[in-house]
Design an enzyme around this catalytic site. Structure first.
Site, PDB file in Angstrom:
ATOM      1  N   PHE A 117      -4.823 -88.096 -59.274  1.00 30.40           N
ATOM      2  CA  PHE A 117      -5.696 -88.717 -58.266  1.00 30.40           C
ATOM      3  C   PHE A 117      -6.860 -89.443 -58.937  1.00 30.40           C
ATOM      4  O   PHE A 117      -7.610 -88.848 -59.699  1.00 30.40           O
ATOM      5  CB  PHE A 117      -6.230 -87.652 -57.307  1.00 30.40           C
ATOM      6  CG  PHE A 117      -6.632 -88.211 -55.982  1.00 30.40           C
ATOM      7  CD1 PHE A 117      -5.780 -88.113 -54.894  1.00 30.40           C
ATOM      8  CD2 PHE A 117      -7.846 -88.872 -55.828  1.00 30.40           C
ATOM      9  CE1 PHE A 117      -6.145 -88.661 -53.664  1.00 30.40           C
ATOM     10  CE2 PHE A 117      -8.208 -89.409 -54.611  1.00 30.40           C
ATOM     11  CZ  PHE A 117      -7.354 -89.299 -53.529  1.00 30.40           C
ATOM     12  N   HIS A 174       0.546 -92.229 -57.327  1.00 36.34           N
ATOM     13  CA  HIS A 174      -0.171 -90.999 -57.679  1.00 36.34           C
ATOM     14  C   HIS A 174      -0.080 -89.969 -56.567  1.00 36.34           C
ATOM     15  O   HIS A 174       0.196 -90.267 -55.403  1.00 36.34           O
ATOM     16  CB  HIS A 174      -1.635 -91.298 -58.044  1.00 36.34           C
ATOM     17  CG  HIS A 174      -2.545 -91.531 -56.875  1.00 36.34           C
ATOM     18  ND1 HIS A 174      -3.116 -90.509 -56.156  1.00 36.34           N
ATOM     19  CD2 HIS A 174      -3.000 -92.679 -56.314  1.00 36.34           C
ATOM     20  CE1 HIS A 174      -3.889 -91.011 -55.210  1.00 36.34           C
ATOM     21  NE2 HIS A 174      -3.826 -92.337 -55.276  1.00 36.34           N
ATOM     22  N   CYS A 175      -0.282 -88.715 -56.975  1.00 37.04           N
ATOM     23  CA  CYS A 175      -0.437 -87.599 -56.046  1.00 37.04           C
ATOM     24  C   CYS A 175      -1.734 -86.908 -56.474  1.00 37.04           C
ATOM     25  O   CYS A 175      -2.695 -87.598 -56.815  1.00 37.04           O
ATOM     26  CB  CYS A 175       0.793 -86.686 -56.075  1.00 37.04           C
ATOM     27  SG  CYS A 175       1.310 -86.149 -57.721  1.00 37.04           S
ATOM     28  N   LYS A 176      -1.779 -85.586 -56.474  1.00 37.81           N
ATOM     29  CA  LYS A 176      -3.004 -84.899 -56.901  1.00 37.81           C
ATOM     30  C   LYS A 176      -3.140 -84.922 -58.422  1.00 37.81           C
ATOM     31  O   LYS A 176      -4.148 -85.337 -58.962  1.00 37.81           O
ATOM     32  CB  LYS A 176      -2.997 -83.442 -56.417  1.00 37.81           C
ATOM     33  CG  LYS A 176      -3.190 -83.297 -54.942  1.00 37.81           C
ATOM     34  CD  LYS A 176      -4.650 -83.203 -54.612  1.00 37.81           C
ATOM     35  CE  LYS A 176      -4.802 -82.744 -53.181  1.00 37.81           C
ATOM     36  NZ  LYS A 176      -5.741 -83.517 -52.425  1.00 37.81           N
ATOM     37  N   THR A 221       4.786 -87.207 -57.945  1.00 38.96           N
ATOM     38  CA  THR A 221       4.902 -88.462 -58.695  1.00 38.96           C
ATOM     39  C   THR A 221       6.117 -88.412 -59.609  1.00 38.96           C
ATOM     40  O   THR A 221       6.860 -89.392 -59.728  1.00 38.96           O
ATOM     41  CB  THR A 221       3.614 -88.723 -59.504  1.00 38.96           C
ATOM     42  OG1 THR A 221       2.512 -88.835 -58.591  1.00 38.96           O
ATOM     43  CG2 THR A 221       3.718 -89.978 -60.340  1.00 38.96           C
TER      44      THR A 221
END
Length: 200
Positions: A32, A110-112, A118
């Site tokens: 992120f 993106h993710c976290k 991802t």
């Protein structure tokens, strides 16, 4: 890791988001992005971001995207609970359609933390690109590290990239050189009629 831009006024350190990497020309992945990463993202000249979490995008990030005319595509995949395979497959398929559309490039996925969700999307892209499964797994595990999840690997193994090819019947695959013969996707207009030439 950081890049230093030397300018006349002062040097600026560009900090990439965590787990940042180039997937291929015009496609990037990361964890992120934080406000401290915005100058780095500026240097990528992004056109789109694919966000793989269900949580709302932070206002500060939305303002950054809006000021740069960057489109946000959100595909909410739960991170801690295991989504049903059919729901995950449907969501990944929709995200892949956005990802391979060169009109959205340059794009950041993106993710976290840039690991599992991802990694699944990038792994499915690799299967679409005809990578062998061992290479898909190796790339996934390089980013997931010790937190590699067996359910993700099983999903990648069973993902059928042929479904995506069938869904994208309107896309023409064409190779055009940009100095290194990069594979590009060109789009044809569905209703475009080419004039027919007849000899008299």
């Amino acid at each position: 890791m950081g890049l230093i831009l030397e300018g006349e006024e002062n040097d600026q350190v560009l900090l990439p988001p965590s787990n940042f990497s180039m997937v291929e020309d015009g496609i990037f992945r990361s964890g992120f992005p934080q406000p401290s990463n915005f100058p780095f993202l500026d240097s990528l000249n992004l056109r789109s971001i694919i966000y793989l979490c269900p949580e709302p995008y932070p206002e500060e990030n939305l303002e950054f995207l809006s000021s740069r005319n960057i489109r946000l595509f959100q595909f909410g995949i739960e991170g801690k609970t295991e989504p049903s395979v059919s729901n995950l497959k449907d969501t990944i398929m929709e995200a892949l359609k956005v990802l391979i559309d060169v009109r959205n490039h340059p794009v950041l996925i993106h993710c976290k933390r840039g690991k599992h969700r991802t990694g699944c999307l990038v792994g499915c892209l690799r299967k679409f690109q005809n990578w062998c499964l061992s290479s898909v797994f190796e790339e996934y595990q390089r980013f997931a590290g010790a937190k590699s999840r067996e359910i993700d690997l099983t999903f990648l193994e069973t993902f059928d990239a042929e479904c995506l090819r069938q869904c994208l019947y309107s896309i023409i695959y064409q190779y055009q050189g940009y100095g290194s013969n990069k594979r590009r996707l060109l789009y044809r207009e569905e209703n475009l009629q080419k004039p027919q030439i007849t000899s008299v």
